[in-house]
Enzyme design. Sequence first.
Site, PDB file in Angstrom:
ATOM      1  N   GLY A 155     -41.330   6.451  -5.212  1.00  0.00           N
ATOM      2  CA  GLY A 155     -41.614   5.475  -4.170  1.00  0.00           C
ATOM      3  C   GLY A 155     -40.392   4.670  -3.752  1.00  0.00           C
ATOM      4  N   GLY A 156     -39.957   4.858  -2.517  1.00  0.00           N
ATOM      5  CA  GLY A 156     -38.899   4.033  -1.954  1.00  0.00           C
ATOM      6  C   GLY A 156     -37.514   4.264  -2.515  1.00  0.00           C
TER       7      GLY A 156
ATOM      8  CE  LYS B   2     -45.852  11.478  -5.689  1.00  0.00           C
ATOM      9  NZ  LYS B   2     -46.296  10.433  -4.755  1.00  0.00           N
TER      10      LYS B   2
ATOM     11  N   PRO C 103     -44.109  16.049  -3.519  1.00  0.00           N
ATOM     12  CG  PRO C 103     -46.325  15.713  -4.190  1.00  0.00           C
ATOM     13  CD  PRO C 103     -44.905  15.464  -4.604  1.00  0.00           C
ATOM     14  CG  MET C 104     -42.689  14.545   0.731  1.00  0.00           C
ATOM     15  SD  MET C 104     -40.974  14.189   1.161  1.00  0.00           S
ATOM     16  CE  MET C 104     -40.142  15.585   0.369  1.00  0.00           C
ATOM     17  CG  MET C 105     -49.540  16.274   3.157  1.00  0.00           C
ATOM     18  SD  MET C 105     -50.213  17.853   2.565  1.00  0.00           S
ATOM     19  CE  MET C 105     -51.056  18.432   4.041  1.00  0.00           C
TER      20      MET C 105
ATOM     21  CB  CYS D 146     -52.234  11.246   0.115  1.00  0.00           C
ATOM     22  SG  CYS D 146     -52.012  11.461   1.893  1.00  0.00           S
TER      23      CYS D 146
ATOM     24  CD  GLN E 208     -49.982  15.947  -4.500  1.00  0.00           C
ATOM     25  OE1 GLN E 208     -49.979  15.946  -3.276  1.00  0.00           O
ATOM     26  NE2 GLN E 208     -49.495  14.943  -5.221  1.00  0.00           N
TER      27      GLN E 208
ATOM     28  NE  ARG F  93     -39.781   8.943   5.037  1.00  0.00           N
ATOM     29  CZ  ARG F  93     -40.403   9.553   6.033  1.00  0.00           C
ATOM     30  NH1 ARG F  93     -41.498  10.265   5.798  1.00  0.00           N
ATOM     31  NH2 ARG F  93     -39.963   9.455   7.265  1.00  0.00           N
TER      32      ARG F  93
END
Length: 332
Positions: free
Chosen positions: A211-212, A138, A16-18, A99, A69, A233
């Site tokens: 993450g990463g 998460k 999930p990415m805002m 977040c 989410q 990303r």
Amino acid sequence: MTDSAALLDRRFTVAPMMDWTDRHCRAFHRVLTRRAVLYTEMAVDQALIHGDVPRLIGFDASEHPVAIQLGGSDPELLARASRIAESYGYLEINLNVGCPSDRVQSGKFGACLMREPELVRDCLIAMREAVSVPVTVKHRLGVDDQDPEKTLFGFVETVRESGVETFIVHARKAWLKGLSPKENRDVPPLDYELVRRLKAEQPDLEILLNGGLESLEHGLAERHGTDGIMLGRAAYHTPWTLAEVDTRLYGAASDPCATPFEAVEAYRHYVEAQLERGVKLHAITRHMLGLFAGRPGARKWRQALSERANRPGAGWQVLEDALDAVRPAAAE
């Protein structure tokens, strides 16, 4: 009702990415992978209860399997929001405890809840009692001066009392004081091994690594000792990455699309349907800019979409022309 458990094979998930993983982004990602579980942007519980629900969380059935989410810290409000989300057809409800943004902290949810595992547990209990679909969480390794070695294991031990069985672990501590969300993506260092140790100590839980992870290859290299990976990303900026997921993670006989050109054509029906509803082309194509990343013609593709998709009356022909601009370079 759809059997959620049968559809939610979380070996690979998109984070999930805002402002990014909206309904148009998810519809595009679904063209590239049939099996990955897709997550919405975070939806705030009170916004769902008091706001325009169709606008906030409406989605196309073609996006399935898709999870929502939620953000919040009040068990009753989260329960109400979870019921709303389930009524819209989401197959999973995920609670955001990761977040680090100031806006999220001011609402007392997100990563700051790492300091209150009992409250997180109570929120998840309320959510699980309100819905029949799976509820997941998460979270981070810890925040600020917390020691991840102690915080992570204690947090999970407490939170699992809720009955939640799936933990998506962002393998980095969050600094809530003095660092921006962007800076929180780079420091402090990642600790994938700690997440693998968590799985070893809690083998009955489903532990996903997040993450990463900079690419599918990176994710595949680090996923050992866990139950799955979540890309964020990397999946967004290089979406063609997703075209290999079904064969490499799920053992499918073939990928949904053989080339980015096929992917664009497969997305045509959705794009044209959205344009007929009055959606602006740019709202759709902004998620497609990285489709040719690392391939011949990538710059021409981005340029064509960036320059023309925002123009009044922009339609499908913009995408056709952008593909025509790429083809000579791709043929070389």
